[in-house]
Design an enzyme around this catalytic site. Structure first.
Site, short mmCIF file in Angstrom:
data_model
loop_
_atom_site.label_atom_id
_atom_site.label_comp_id
_atom_site.label_asym_id
_atom_site.label_seq_id
_atom_site.Cartn_x
_atom_site.Cartn_y
_atom_site.Cartn_z
N ASN A 190 -12.96 -1.54 2.75
CA ASN A 190 -11.80 -0.65 2.61
C ASN A 190 -10.48 -1.40 2.53
O ASN A 190 -9.43 -0.89 2.89
CB ASN A 190 -11.81 0.42 3.71
CG ASN A 190 -11.71 -0.16 5.10
OD1 ASN A 190 -11.63 -1.38 5.26
ND2 ASN A 190 -11.70 0.69 6.10
N HIS A 233 -6.89 -4.11 6.87
CA HIS A 233 -6.89 -3.84 8.31
C HIS A 233 -5.44 -3.76 8.78
O HIS A 233 -4.59 -4.50 8.28
CB HIS A 233 -7.58 -4.98 9.08
CG HIS A 233 -7.30 -4.93 10.56
ND1 HIS A 233 -8.06 -4.16 11.42
CD2 HIS A 233 -6.31 -5.48 11.32
CE1 HIS A 233 -7.55 -4.27 12.65
NE2 HIS A 233 -6.49 -5.07 12.61
N GLU A 244 -3.77 -9.27 18.16
CA GLU A 244 -4.25 -9.64 16.83
C GLU A 244 -3.32 -10.65 16.16
O GLU A 244 -3.79 -11.54 15.44
CB GLU A 244 -4.40 -8.37 15.98
CG GLU A 244 -5.52 -7.47 16.52
CD GLU A 244 -5.64 -6.15 15.78
OE1 GLU A 244 -4.86 -5.91 14.82
OE2 GLU A 244 -6.54 -5.36 16.14
N TYR A 289 -13.12 -8.31 16.20
CA TYR A 289 -13.50 -6.90 16.27
C TYR A 289 -14.29 -6.57 17.54
O TYR A 289 -15.05 -5.60 17.54
CB TYR A 289 -14.32 -6.51 15.04
CG TYR A 289 -13.49 -6.18 13.81
CD1 TYR A 289 -12.65 -5.06 13.78
CD2 TYR A 289 -13.56 -6.97 12.66
CE1 TYR A 289 -11.91 -4.75 12.66
CE2 TYR A 289 -12.82 -6.65 11.51
CZ TYR A 289 -12.00 -5.53 11.53
OH TYR A 289 -11.26 -5.21 10.41
N LYS A 346 -8.75 -7.62 3.18
CA LYS A 346 -10.17 -7.91 3.42
C LYS A 346 -10.83 -8.57 2.21
O LYS A 346 -10.25 -8.60 1.11
CB LYS A 346 -10.88 -6.60 3.80
CG LYS A 346 -10.38 -5.99 5.11
CD LYS A 346 -11.22 -4.79 5.52
CE LYS A 346 -10.76 -4.23 6.86
NZ LYS A 346 -11.65 -3.14 7.34
P1 ADP Z 1 -9.47 1.12 10.96
O1 ADP Z 1 -9.70 -0.14 10.15
O2 ADP Z 1 -8.97 2.25 10.09
O3 ADP Z 1 -8.59 0.88 12.16
P2 ADP Z 1 -11.71 1.24 12.82
O4 ADP Z 1 -10.89 0.37 13.72
O5 ADP Z 1 -12.27 2.49 13.39
O6 ADP Z 1 -10.89 1.61 11.48
O7 ADP Z 1 -12.94 0.42 12.26
C1 ADP Z 1 -12.79 -0.93 11.88
C2 ADP Z 1 -13.46 -1.14 10.54
O8 ADP Z 1 -14.87 -0.94 10.71
C3 ADP Z 1 -13.06 -0.15 9.45
O9 ADP Z 1 -11.88 -0.52 8.75
C4 ADP Z 1 -14.26 -0.17 8.55
O10 ADP Z 1 -14.21 -1.32 7.67
C5 ADP Z 1 -15.38 -0.34 9.53
N1 ADP Z 1 -15.94 0.96 9.87
C6 ADP Z 1 -15.43 1.90 10.67
N2 ADP Z 1 -16.21 2.98 10.77
C7 ADP Z 1 -17.27 2.72 9.99
C8 ADP Z 1 -18.45 3.44 9.66
N3 ADP Z 1 -18.68 4.67 10.16
N4 ADP Z 1 -19.32 2.86 8.80
C9 ADP Z 1 -19.10 1.64 8.31
N5 ADP Z 1 -17.98 0.88 8.59
C10 ADP Z 1 -17.10 1.43 9.41
MG MG Z 2 -8.95 -0.24 13.85
#
Ligand code: ADP
Ligand code: MG
Length: 140
Positions: free
Chosen positions: A114, A117, A128, A51, A11
């Site tokens: 974070n 992905h 994807e 997304y 990211k």
């Molecule tokens: P992951 O990336 O672990 O698969 P998700 O698919 O649930 O997580 O969410 C996609 C992305 O959206 C996350 O990696 C994060 O960057 C963001 N995200 C998820 N939940 C939150 C939240 N509660 N607040 C802010 N950003 C979030």
């Molecule tokens: Mg996800």
């Protein structure tokens, strides 16, 4: 177990801090092979398409803004059980909950920035991977 492919993204917070090599080394050390890779910058609309499963979530707009805020590295990782293996290497979505030694524990800035992905299922991986890579870019 079977050899799988999964879509990984480094990211904007990771590319901005010049962490591509350090993160890629984690994948390789864990037995995953980077079989396709490119650096690009998404538009806000393209991030929104990628997304779209999260379009009803409160964080969707900020997520799309962040994912289009700078360059990303999109990559295909291949290996035994690659989809779940990569999720383990990445760690929990919120770095505060991520296990020791995971990418998110060691590199993530926050729950939105974070660092990585990873696809979460075979169906997501197929969608994807085809979002970012053509068949010509995927060597068998
Ligand atoms: P992951 O990336 O672990 O698969 P998700 O698919 O649930 O997580 O969410 C996609 C992305 O959206 C996350 O990696 C994060 O960057 C963001 N995200 C998820 N939940 C939150 C939240 N509660 N607040 C802010 N950003 C979030
Ligand atoms: Mg996800």
């Amino acid at each position: 177990m079977a050899v799988e492919r999964t879509l990984s993204i480094l990211k904007p917070d990771a590319t901005e801090r010049n962490l591509t090599g350090q993160i890629n080394a984690r994948f390789e050390a864990a037995g995953l092979r980077i079989v396709a890779q490119k650096r690009l910058q998404l538009t806000d609309a393209q991030a929104g398409l990628f997304y779209q499963e999260h379009s009803a979530r409160p964080f969707y707009k900020d997520l799309c803004g962040f994912m289009s805020s700078g360059p990303i590295v999109a990559q295909v990782l291949e290996g035994e059980n690659a989809i779940l293996a990569n999720r383990d290497i990445m760690g929990a979505t919120n770095p505060a909950n991520a296990a020791a030694g995971t990418i998110r524990k060691d590199f993530a800035v926050s729950i939105d920035a974070n660092s990585v992905h990873g696809s979460d299922s075979p169906a997501a991986a197929a969608r994807e991977i085809s979002f970012f890579f053509s068949t010509l870019e995927l060597v068998g």
